[in-house]
Scaffold this motif. Structure first.
Motif, mmCIF file in Angstrom:
data_model
loop_
_atom_site.group_PDB
_atom_site.id
_atom_site.type_symbol
_atom_site.label_atom_id
_atom_site.label_comp_id
_atom_site.label_asym_id
_atom_site.label_seq_id
_atom_site.Cartn_x
_atom_site.Cartn_y
_atom_site.Cartn_z
ATOM 1 N N ASP A 51 4.745 12.657 -20.859
ATOM 2 C CA ASP A 51 5.303 11.570 -21.662
ATOM 3 C C ASP A 51 6.515 10.962 -20.960
ATOM 4 O O ASP A 51 7.448 11.674 -20.583
ATOM 5 N N GLY A 52 6.489 9.646 -20.777
ATOM 6 C CA GLY A 52 7.607 8.952 -20.142
ATOM 7 C C GLY A 52 7.596 8.977 -18.633
ATOM 8 O O GLY A 52 8.503 8.421 -17.995
ATOM 9 N N VAL A 53 6.603 9.607 -18.018
ATOM 10 C CA VAL A 53 6.542 9.716 -16.554
ATOM 11 C C VAL A 53 5.874 8.475 -15.969
ATOM 12 O O VAL A 53 4.779 8.086 -16.376
ATOM 13 N N VAL A 54 6.550 7.852 -15.010
ATOM 14 C CA VAL A 54 5.994 6.737 -14.233
ATOM 15 C C VAL A 54 5.964 7.217 -12.787
ATOM 16 O O VAL A 54 7.010 7.492 -12.199
ATOM 17 N N TYR A 55 4.799 7.348 -12.222
ATOM 18 C CA TYR A 55 4.661 8.057 -10.953
ATOM 19 C C TYR A 55 4.272 7.151 -9.786
ATOM 20 O O TYR A 55 3.702 6.067 -9.951
ATOM 21 N N TRP A 56 4.605 7.648 -8.597
ATOM 22 C CA TRP A 56 4.117 7.090 -7.330
ATOM 23 C C TRP A 56 3.677 8.264 -6.477
ATOM 24 O O TRP A 56 4.379 9.276 -6.392
ATOM 25 N N ILE A 57 2.502 8.164 -5.848
ATOM 26 C CA ILE A 57 1.969 9.234 -5.009
ATOM 27 C C ILE A 57 2.083 8.819 -3.550
ATOM 28 O O ILE A 57 1.576 7.766 -3.144
ATOM 29 N N ASN A 58 2.752 9.627 -2.768
ATOM 30 C CA ASN A 58 2.952 9.350 -1.348
ATOM 31 C C ASN A 58 1.607 9.328 -0.616
ATOM 32 O O ASN A 58 0.822 10.275 -0.736
ATOM 33 N N PRO A 59 1.315 8.270 0.157
ATOM 34 C CA PRO A 59 0.053 8.240 0.905
ATOM 35 C C PRO A 59 -0.039 9.287 2.008
ATOM 36 O O PRO A 59 -1.050 9.354 2.704
ATOM 37 N N ALA A 60 1.011 10.112 2.176
ATOM 38 C CA ALA A 60 0.911 11.241 3.105
ATOM 39 C C ALA A 60 -0.144 12.234 2.643
ATOM 40 O O ALA A 60 -0.685 13.000 3.447
ATOM 41 N N PHE A 61 -0.444 12.244 1.346
ATOM 42 C CA PHE A 61 -1.571 13.030 0.846
ATOM 43 C C PHE A 61 -2.875 12.377 1.302
ATOM 44 O O PHE A 61 -2.946 11.161 1.497
ATOM 45 N N SER A 62 -3.918 13.180 1.436
ATOM 46 C CA SER A 62 -5.233 12.625 1.736
ATOM 47 C C SER A 62 -5.706 11.791 0.549
ATOM 48 O O SER A 62 -5.209 11.936 -0.572
ATOM 49 N N GLN A 63 -6.677 10.922 0.788
ATOM 50 C CA GLN A 63 -7.176 10.066 -0.285
ATOM 51 C C GLN A 63 -7.784 10.891 -1.414
ATOM 52 O O GLN A 63 -7.593 10.576 -2.594
ATOM 53 N N SER A 64 -8.502 11.956 -1.077
ATOM 54 C CA SER A 64 -9.109 12.785 -2.118
ATOM 55 C C SER A 64 -8.048 13.503 -2.940
ATOM 56 O O SER A 64 -8.155 13.612 -4.169
ATOM 57 N N GLU A 65 -7.007 13.998 -2.261
ATOM 58 C CA GLU A 65 -5.929 14.682 -2.979
ATOM 59 C C GLU A 65 -5.165 13.698 -3.859
ATOM 60 O O GLU A 65 -4.801 14.023 -5.002
ATOM 61 N N SER A 66 -4.908 12.497 -3.364
ATOM 62 C CA SER A 66 -4.213 11.485 -4.156
ATOM 63 C C SER A 66 -5.003 11.141 -5.410
ATOM 64 O O SER A 66 -4.433 10.991 -6.503
ATOM 65 N N LYS A 67 -6.313 11.029 -5.254
ATOM 66 C CA LYS A 67 -7.169 10.699 -6.402
ATOM 67 C C LYS A 67 -7.135 11.815 -7.442
ATOM 68 O O LYS A 67 -7.094 11.561 -8.656
ATOM 69 N N ARG A 68 -7.153 13.057 -6.976
ATOM 70 C CA ARG A 68 -7.120 14.192 -7.900
ATOM 71 C C ARG A 68 -5.800 14.223 -8.668
ATOM 72 O O ARG A 68 -5.776 14.436 -9.891
ATOM 73 N N LEU A 69 -4.687 14.004 -7.968
ATOM 74 C CA LEU A 69 -3.379 14.005 -8.621
ATOM 75 C C LEU A 69 -3.257 12.851 -9.611
ATOM 76 O O LEU A 69 -2.694 13.013 -10.708
ATOM 77 N N GLU A 70 -3.771 11.711 -9.226
ATOM 78 C CA GLU A 70 -3.734 10.553 -10.117
ATOM 79 C C GLU A 70 -4.488 10.836 -11.415
ATOM 80 O O GLU A 70 -4.029 10.492 -12.513
ATOM 81 N N GLN A 71 -5.628 11.505 -11.303
ATOM 82 C CA GLN A 71 -6.421 11.837 -12.489
ATOM 83 C C GLN A 71 -5.662 12.800 -13.400
ATOM 84 O O GLN A 71 -5.634 12.635 -14.627
#
Length: 629
Positions: A51-71
């Motif tokens: 709740d209240g979290v607005v996030y940004w994911i560093n592209p240093a993660f792989s695309q698959s890892e970024s997608k998993r974290l985003e989900q």
């Protein structure tokens, strides 16, 4: 006798709302009844979890890892920060470098997300954008990091996301720090079978470097610290192997703290830890734990001052503009430069070449005229600068603009793995100073008990600093770098009064570009187990110390040229900024908390006020104003 809290998997009242929204996630949660103390220090209630979290994911993660974290984040109720550069989708996927001695507005210019306004976070009524509150990153090597620290944006690892979703509690961010110095970040330890004084000392040390502790056995624990494989807590984790909690000897924490690095865990783990069984072979020290990611090319791969890059099988540099530093370009043969350019193009990069005047000078081999100050006419097109030394207009310019600045060794590694990483993660991946370390020419170094690429890596660092590397131990040797306090060379060093140190002395001296005293406890610590060979190469470039090599923009034409890349709105903001604020930013080198250690300071202790004053005095004043004009 203490009874461990049962690890229950169900949906209780505190998770009913989350369960109705995200049943698949809530059903997997470990319901934990944290104590009042633990809730005060380590976790907080939130419904939904993010709740209240607005996030940004560093592209240093792989695309698959970024997608998993985003989900995971969106399942927990978080929202993605509004992206900047929305008109250029490719730019969102690029890595960037670190900002050094930059103008105050450069952080906003290079930002890939909207930073919070003063005293506000999240969505605002006025601008209708989602401003970041949390940056999810594996490290702190990105251009927006200093601005995030200043704006109180939490920079956390992916473990913060995973752990919060798994338990239904939002964890306090500082215990999941992405900073390298927080070596126990993400860990949750539970001590047992220890005297009260020893337990308090250990828990204080764990918290000081990013870890957490629990009063009782909890399902979110990661490590149980004990001396014998017995007791209710040990039985608790044996009965629940799915939790993945490791039972370890306290010696692991001692060795990690003394070496300021997480040492391999396996020799300390119950049941039957090899350390207590005396079954640890010296052969276990031969691995290249860190060096697997830090290759040192052999001599035969080096041709004409350019490493022979392997032919890429995918366009991993697609969308990146690459420039080659003039000094490096003019030191390479025409054939080596052509091969390097060809490989970059094959990997999808746009190679930013010299201007017509520079090309004519190079082709004609003209002498008696000064090379152009810059071979780049449009710095907005440049994403990467390949550079060997921390000097020259190109190096300073790229550093002030937050570009990726790396060496040929870094590019060699990128072509081997077909993946781009931050060059500041490894010492040899970032340009080194052009001048030798002061008084290092009096140093003669011999290495013992380090093997393979770890040995080559240390030899490379030693010679780069200006010292002499000697494979054979003689009475002329001043420093023995050894992984174990044993052997013929070690005995000779004691007899001949030679300084005996581990690899940390080499790496820390290189990082600070200063001859450090060999007496610091970190440099003279040799664990009982043969582990040091696998730890070579873990030291990162200290971004806070780079300001001394980057010409600051304040009061020179360099400032005007840096402002050329700013947008009109950013220029207006710069002009409107109070003069005192601009002067302070220029004096501090534009880095939050950028200080240099005092000469008498140890290798790991934080710098004090005197060190900060010294750092400001050491910042180079611009020396190329006339040339830039």
């Amino acid at each position: 006798m203490e009874t461990p809290v049962s690890n229950t998997f169900d949906t209780r009242d505190e998770n009913k709302v989350a369960s109705s929204r995200h049943p698949s996630t809530a059903a997997q949660r470990k319901v934990i009844n944290f104590s009042a103390t633990e809730q005060q220090i380590f976790v907080r209630r939130a419904n939904p979890v993010f709740d209240g979290v607005v996030y940004w994911i560093n592209p240093a993660f792989s695309q698959s890892e970024s997608k998993r974290l985003e989900q995971l984040l969106e399942e927990g109720g978080a929202q993605a920060a509004t992206k900047r550069h929305a008109q250029d989708i490719g730019k969102q996927q690029k890595l960037n470098g670190v900002l050094v001695n930059a103008l105050p507005q450069m952080a906003k210019h290079v930002a890939r997300f909207h930073l919070p306004l003063a005293s506000r976070t999240g969505k605002t009524e006025s601008d209708q954008v989602l401003r970041v509150t949390h940056a999810i990153s594996p490290d702190t090597h990105f251009a927006e990091y200093a601005a995030c620290v200043e704006a109180k944006v939490s920079v956390v690892t992916s473990e913060w996301v995973e752990r919060s979703m798994a338990t239904g509690w939002q964890y306090v961010e500082r215990f999941f720090s992405a900073a390298a110095e927080d070596i126990f970040s993400g860990m949750v330890v539970v001590p047992t079978q220890m005297p009260v004084s020893d337990k308090e000392t250990l828990l204080a040390s764990v918290m000081a470097v990013g870890g957490q502790w629990r009063e009782k056995m909890r399902a979110d624990a990661t490590h149980l610290i004990l001396l014998r494989d017995e007791g209710p807590k040990y039985e608790y984790i044996k009965a629940r192997p799915e939790l993945g909690i490791k039972a370890v000897l306290p010696h692991w924490f001692k060795d990690s703290l003394n070496l300021w690095s997480r040492v391999p865990l396996e020799p300390y783990v119950f049941p039957n830890p090899p350390m207590l069984q005396g079954r640890v072979s010296h052969a276990s020290d031969g691995g290249d734990t860190q060096q697997a990611a830090v290759p040192v090319p052999n001599a035969e791969t080096h041709n004409g001052d350019a490493y022979e890059l392997s032919k890429p099988t995918k366009a991993f540099l697609e969308g990146y503009g690459v420039a080659i530093d003039p000094q490096l370009r003019y030191s390479m043969s025409a054939g080596a430069l052509a091969r390097l350019t060809q490989r970059l193009v094959e990997a999808g990069a746009r190679v930013i070449g010299p201007g017509a005047e520079a090309a004519a000078a190079q082709a004609g081999g003209e002498t008696g005229r000064e090379l152009p100050e810059s071979l780049v006419t449009d710095w907005e097109e440049v994403d990467i600068l390949i550079c060997q030394h921390r000097e020259g207009y190109e190096y300073s310019k790229a550093s002030r603009l937050g570009k990726l600045v790396g060496t040929l060794v870094w590019m060699y590694q990128a072509f081997l793995t077909q993946q781009l990483t931050a060059p500041t993660r490894r010492l040899l991946h970032y340009p080194q100073p052009a001048t030798a370390v002061e008084r290092m020419d009096r140093v003669r170094v011999t290495v013992s008990h380090y093997s393979g690429s770890a040995r080559r890596y240390l030899a490379r660092l030693v010679t780069a600093m200006g010292a002499e590397y000697a494979p054979r131990m003689t009475r002329a040797t001043t420093h023995l770098v050894t992984a174990r306090a044993e052997g013929r060379k070690y005995a000779a060093a004691l007899e001949w009064n030679v300084d005996v140190v581990n690899h940390q002395w080499v790496e820390q001296s290189f990082q600070r570009w200063r001859l450090l005293a060999a007496s610091h406890p970190t440099f003279t610590y040799f664990p009982q187990l043969p582990l040091l060979n696998g730890l070579v190469g873990a030291t990162e470039v200290s971004v806070a110390r780079l300001g001394r090599w980057v010409e600051a923009p304040g009061g020179t034409m360099a400032e005007a040229s840096d402002m050329d890349v700013l947008h009109d709105s950013e220029l207006d903001e710069y002009v409107a900024a109070p003069a005192a604020v601009r002067a302070d930013a220029n004096a501090s080198g534009g880095e939050a908390g950028s200080v240099e250690e005092s000469p008498d300071e140890g290798a790991q202790e934080p710098a004090g006020a005197e060190a900060a004053t010294a750092a400001l005095g050491q910042t180079r004043q611009p020396s190329r104003a006339a040339a830039v004009a």
